[in-house]
Enzyme design. Structure first.
Site, PDB file in Angstrom:
ATOM      1  CG  ASP A  67      -0.132  -0.315   2.028  1.00 36.19           C
ATOM      2  OD1 ASP A  67       0.739  -0.543   3.311  1.00 36.19           O
ATOM      3  OD2 ASP A  67      -1.229  -0.699   3.673  1.00 36.19           O
ATOM      4  CG  ASN A 136      -9.059  -0.908  12.365  1.00 33.39           C
ATOM      5  OD1 ASN A 136      -7.527  -1.546  11.865  1.00 33.39           O
ATOM      6  ND2 ASN A 136      -9.671  -0.259  11.316  1.00 33.39           N
ATOM      7  CG  HIS A 138      -6.102  -2.114   9.247  1.00 29.02           C
ATOM      8  ND1 HIS A 138      -5.779  -0.884   9.839  1.00 29.02           N
ATOM      9  CD2 HIS A 138      -4.434  -2.178   8.586  1.00 29.02           C
ATOM     10  CE1 HIS A 138      -4.879  -0.790  10.196  1.00 29.02           C
ATOM     11  NE2 HIS A 138      -3.697  -0.936   9.295  1.00 29.02           N
ATOM     12  CD  GLU A 143      -9.109   0.871   7.645  1.00 34.67           C
ATOM     13  OE1 GLU A 143      -8.905   0.497   8.045  1.00 34.67           O
ATOM     14  OE2 GLU A 143      -8.454   2.012   7.818  1.00 34.67           O
TER      15      GLU A 143
END
Ligand code: GLP
Length: 241
Positions: A67, A136, A138, A143
């Site tokens: 990314d 979280n 991801h 996400e």
């Protein structure tokens, strides 16, 4: 899923580097999928050590990163291209032309994303994918959501990811709101996947991954449970017996 529990962060880094280094030695033309974030920094250091002391050769290795922030050029100190050069590529004998980090400044971003998956496919697909995980759940910048992107796409970062990643910027307002992220398909197509999770803050993610064998889009890391060759390496702080 294969689980490896190491005593601490340094041992996780050593273990991961041993595995990666062996793969590179046994396949000098390997295609590596690489991750950023704090977690793999120790592994990159160990790999650089091994390159220097054991001569591990990266001259024919190719890499694709997961990314990049939209709008940041590779010269920006918070960009993932900059991170990869500093933390890994500059320490080994890789040809920089063989390293690909998504271009956050691409003129036509959607076209660029489409080409990114094709580039990976044309290279023959990723042999070994290294991943970290967000607090979280991801992976890359996929996400938690009702739907997860299958292909490399432009994604909107969650408030929590922006807050957590703001430590790499001067202040939270500087964190880009969007990023280019590899999608589920290219990640799952990798022949082998290694996920590193260390420290207290990853405890709940590790617990859920180990105890709940369910595919949940609100917990993107769970897609890895579908992969036939998935290894999770954790330290004691991130692991509850
Ligand atoms: C970022 C990256 C992810 C990484 C995650 C966790 O959001 N896009 O690829 O896994 O952070 O980072 P850390 O290892 O610093 O906890």
């Amino acid at each position: 899923m294969k689980l490896i529990v190491e005593s601490n962060y340094d041992m996780v880094s050593k273990k991961a580097a041993e595995i990666v280094d062996e793969y590179v030695k046994s396949n000098p033309k390997i295609i590596l999928g690489l991750a950023t974030g704090s977690t793999p920094i120790g592994m990159y250091k160990e790999l650089i050590n091994k390159h220097k002391t054991e001569g591990t050769d990266y001259s024919n290795v190719r890499t694709f990163n997961l990314d990049e922030y939209v709008g940041l050029s590779g010269e920006h100190p918070s960009s993932y291209r900059y991170f990869m050069n500093e933390e890994f590529f500059n320490g080994i004998n890789i040809n920089h032309k063989n390293t690909t980090v998504p271009n956050g400044k691409a003129e036509n971003l959607s076209e660029y994303c489409k080409n990114y998956d094709e580039m990976i496919d044309d290279a023959g697909g990723i042999d070994l994918q290294i991943l970290g995980v967000g607090e979280n759940g991801h992976i890359a910048f996929i996400e938690p959501a009702h739907e997860l992107q299958v292909l490399t796409s432009i994604v909107t970062l969650s408030e929590s990811t922006i807050a957590v990643n703001s430590r790499f910027f001067n202040n939270i307002d500087e964190v880009p709101k969007t990023a280019i992220s590899m999608g589920v398909r290219s990640i799952l197509k990798a022949k082998k996947i290694i996920l590193l999770a260390t420290g207290e803050k990853k405890k709940s993610v590790v617990k859920r991954l180990i105890e709940t064998p369910l595919l949940c889009t609100d917990f993107p890391v769970s897609i890895l449970l579908c992969h036939p060759d998935f290894t999770l390496i954790v330290d004691r702080e991130a692991y509850v017996d």
